[in-house]
Write a protein that holds these residues in place. Structure first.
Motif, PDB file in Angstrom:
ATOM      1  N   GLU A  55     -47.467 -33.858 -86.393  1.00  0.00           N
ATOM      2  CA  GLU A  55     -46.519 -34.276 -87.423  1.00  0.00           C
ATOM      3  C   GLU A  55     -47.199 -35.212 -88.418  1.00  0.00           C
ATOM      4  N   GLU A  56     -47.116 -34.866 -89.701  1.00  0.00           N
ATOM      5  CA  GLU A  56     -47.765 -35.679 -90.733  1.00  0.00           C
ATOM      6  C   GLU A  56     -46.739 -36.647 -91.302  1.00  0.00           C
ATOM      7  N   THR A  57     -46.646 -37.802 -90.670  1.00  0.00           N
ATOM      8  CA  THR A  57     -45.591 -38.760 -91.000  1.00  0.00           C
ATOM      9  C   THR A  57     -46.025 -39.799 -92.031  1.00  0.00           C
ATOM     10  N   ILE A 109     -54.112 -39.420 -88.997  1.00  0.00           N
ATOM     11  CA  ILE A 109     -53.235 -38.946 -87.912  1.00  0.00           C
ATOM     12  C   ILE A 109     -53.812 -37.666 -87.281  1.00  0.00           C
ATOM     13  N   LYS A 110     -54.242 -36.730 -88.145  1.00  0.00           N
ATOM     14  CA  LYS A 110     -54.745 -35.437 -87.638  1.00  0.00           C
ATOM     15  C   LYS A 110     -56.104 -35.604 -86.949  1.00  0.00           C
ATOM     16  N   ALA A 111     -57.009 -36.348 -87.588  1.00  0.00           N
ATOM     17  CA  ALA A 111     -58.361 -36.502 -87.017  1.00  0.00           C
ATOM     18  C   ALA A 111     -58.297 -37.249 -85.680  1.00  0.00           C
ATOM     19  N   ALA A 167     -47.961 -28.951 -99.067  1.00  0.00           N
ATOM     20  CA  ALA A 167     -47.859 -27.776 -98.195  1.00  0.00           C
ATOM     21  C   ALA A 167     -46.411 -27.323 -98.047  1.00  0.00           C
ATOM     22  N   ARG A 168     -45.470 -28.276 -98.095  1.00  0.00           N
ATOM     23  CA  ARG A 168     -44.055 -27.964 -97.837  1.00  0.00           C
ATOM     24  C   ARG A 168     -43.165 -28.233 -99.037  1.00  0.00           C
ATOM     25  N   TYR A 169     -43.732 -28.146-100.242  1.00  0.00           N
ATOM     26  CA  TYR A 169     -42.974 -28.532-101.447  1.00  0.00           C
ATOM     27  C   TYR A 169     -41.690 -27.711-101.598  1.00  0.00           C
ATOM     28  N   GLN A 212     -41.306 -23.601 -94.544  1.00  0.00           N
ATOM     29  CA  GLN A 212     -42.053 -22.373 -94.230  1.00  0.00           C
ATOM     30  C   GLN A 212     -43.461 -22.359 -94.818  1.00  0.00           C
ATOM     31  N   LYS A 213     -43.824 -23.404 -95.606  1.00  0.00           N
ATOM     32  CA  LYS A 213     -45.170 -23.513 -96.176  1.00  0.00           C
ATOM     33  C   LYS A 213     -45.557 -22.246 -96.943  1.00  0.00           C
ATOM     34  N   ASP A 214     -44.739 -21.877 -97.915  1.00  0.00           N
ATOM     35  CA  ASP A 214     -44.966 -20.636 -98.669  1.00  0.00           C
ATOM     36  C   ASP A 214     -45.700 -20.966 -99.972  1.00  0.00           C
TER      37      ASP A 214
END
Ligand SMILES: O=c1[nH]c(=O)c2ncn([C@@H]3O[C@H](COP(=O)(O)OP(=O)(O)OP(=O)(O)O)[C@@H](O)[C@H]3O)c2[nH]1
Ligand SMILES: [Mg+2]
Length: 197
Positions: free
Chosen positions: A42-44, A54-56, A88-90, A94-96
């Motif tokens: 989760e990218e909070t 957070i990811k690394a 990514a989720r603008y 669904q990240k389309d």
């Protein structure tokens, strides 16, 4: 051949890193290549730095090896910096990519060409077991076109004209994109570290 783990599930980023690392004879291993399924992280955060860390750090803690993460996005001046860390989720969870870039075009419908200023930002975080996480940032300035053009790349590449280019990033080959990209600029600053791996 050396291997570097990139904590991403984005195939577009993986292709960029493949192109960037190929001349160095380094193989990129992403979260999509690991034998076990890695749950979405989760990218909070509210900054690229926070989300990259957070990811690394999550993947570094899990495997106890050095890990690079990439948090990146498109920052559009006339949209007050949107989509930014939400790139990514603008247009939804669904990240389309298509829906995302159409939403940017819609938001800029009445904005004149000279005001369609934007930049891609890439922050790379390197997490190593027991060490403080290090960050490198790269930016690529440009403008947003009126309609998508080009088949290469991913995300917002088809609507992004790097400054000085008559072609979008999606009309450039992967090699051309990655000579000038935000990802390239961030990675250039990490090269000494990368070569030691
Ligand atoms: O046209 C583009 N060319 C690029 O070079 C580029 N780099 C980033 N982006 C956009 O920004 C989001 C990152 O969001 P993001 O850093 O959270 O990544 P993500 O969620 O897609 O994957 P992960 O790395 O987190 O697993 C991506 O999805 C894209 O929409 C780009 N668009
Ligand atoms: Mg993400």
């Amino acid at each position: 051949m050396k291997e570097i783990i990139i904590a991403t599930k984005n195939r577009g980023k993986v292709k960029d890193f493949d192109t960037l690392f190929a001349p160095l004879n380094i193989k990129v291993t992403s979260l999509l290549d690991l034998p076990e399924e890695i749950e979405d992280i989760e990218e909070t955060g509210t900054t690229f730095e926070e989300n990259a860390a957070i990811k690394a750090e999550a993947i570094c803690e899990k495997f106890r090896v050095p890990v690079i993460a990439d948090d990146s996005g498109l920052v559009v001046d006339a949209l007050n910096g949107a989509p930014g860390v939400y790139s990514a989720r603008y247009a939804g969870e669904q990240k389309d990519d298509q829906a995302n870039l159409q939403k940017v075009l819609k938001g800029l419908e009445d904005v004149a060409q000279e005001k369609r200023i934007a930049r891609f930002v890439c922050v790379l975080a390197v997490a190593k077991p027991g060490e403080v996480t290090v960050f490198k940032r790269g930016e690529c300035e440009g403008t947003i076109g009126k309609e998508p053009a080009g088949e290469f790349g991913f995300g917002y590449d088809p609507i992004f004209y790097p400054t000085g280019s008559k072609r979008t990033m999606a009309q450039m080959t992967p090699e051309e994109k990655n000579q000038i990209s935000h990802r390239r600029k961030a990675l250039d600053q990490l090269m000494n570290w990368v070569k030691e791996q």
